[in-house]
Design an enzyme around this catalytic site. Structure first.
Site: not given
Length: 219
Positions: A13, A88, A123, A156, A167
Site C-alpha cells: 500500500k 479505519r 525477510r 525483525r 497483524r
C-alpha cells in the site's frame, strides 16, 4: 482524484500510495502524522489530544474529522487527496460522509494472506548496514549470513510469522466491515458515492501500478 486506499500490512500500500500521489499530483493525508504534528506544535487540537494519545487511547472521531476538514482547505488539496490509514472504522467512514468530504474512489490493494505471510516472514536484514534479503526473491549466498561481511542476519519482530499472522487477524477484523460498508455504498450508486475497486496486488511494482492507474481513471 480523491481516494481512500485500503490494504493489509505487506500488501504494498505504501508503494502504491507514493505512485498515486505522484501520478495525480495530490497530497497524502495521514491523520496519524497530522495528530502527532499537532501535539508537537502544541496547537489547539494538539493540546486536546496529547493526553489521549499518551495513554494509547483513540482520538474521538469528531476531533479527527474536524482536523481533516481543516486540512482539506489547504491549496494543495484543490486537485484531490489520498487518505492513508483513514478511515479505519465504519463510524469514521460514516462521519467522513456526513461531513461532506467527497471521495471519487475507494481502492483496495488485495493480496492473499498466504502471499503476505511469504513476503514478510521471508525477510531478513543485516543490522549494521540495513541490507535486506528475502529467502525467495533475494536470498543471501550463504543462508543466514550477510553477503559482504559474513555476519549473521536477523529477522525483525514484525516479520516473524506469528507476528504477521496476528497483524493480519487484527487487520481483517477491523477492515472487513469497512470494505463491506463501502461496497454496499457503491452498489447504491449516486453522484456523491465513491466507486469501490479491488486491485490485485500480485506482480511487479510496475504491473500493480498500471492496474491502480487504470482503476482510478475508470478504464
Amino acid at each position: 482524484m480523491k481516494v481512500v486506499l485500503l490494504g493489509a500490512p505487506g500488501a504494498g500500500k505504501g508503494t502504491q500510495a507514493t505512485f498515486i500521489c505522484q501520478a495525480f499530483n495530490i497530497p497524502k493525508i495521514s491523520t496519524g502524522d497530522m495528530l502527532r504534528a499537532a501535539v508537537h506544535a502544541k496547537t489547539t487540537i494538539g493540546k486536546q489530544v496529547a493526553d489521549i494519545m499518551a495513554k494509547g487511547q483513540l482520538v474521538p472521531d469528531t476531533i479527527v474529522i474536524d482536523m481533516v476538514r481543516d486540512r482539506l482547505q489547504a491549496p494543495d488539496c484543490k486537485t484531490g487527496y489520498l487518505f492513508d490509514g483513514f478511515p479505519r472504522t465504519v463510524p469514521q467512514a460514516e462521519a467522513l460522509q456526513k461531513a461532506g468530504v467527497h471521495l471519487d474512489c475507494v481502492l483496495e490493494i488485495a493480496v492473499p494472506d498466504a502471499d503476505i505471510i511469504a513476503r514478510l516472514s521471508g525477510r531478513w536484514v543485516h543490522p549494521a548496514s540495513g541490507r535486506v534479503y528475502h529467502i525467495q526473491h533475494n536470498p543471501p549466498v550463504v543462508f543466514g549470513k550477510d553477503d559482504e561481511t559474513g555476519e549473521p542476519l536477523v529477522q525483525r519482530d514484525d516479520d516473524r510469522k506469528e507476528t504477521v499472522l496476528e497483524r493480519l487477524a487484527v487487520y481483517h477484523q477491523a477492515n472487513q466491515s469497512l470494505v463491506d460498508w463501502y461496497q454496499h455504498l457503491a452498489k447504491q450508486g449516486g453522484p456523491s458515492v465513491p466507486r469501490f475497486v479491488s486491485v490485485c496486488g500480485i506482480g511487479t511494482v510496475q504491473e500493480i501500478s498500471e492496474r491502480v492507474k487504470k482503476a482510478l481513471i475508470g478504464v
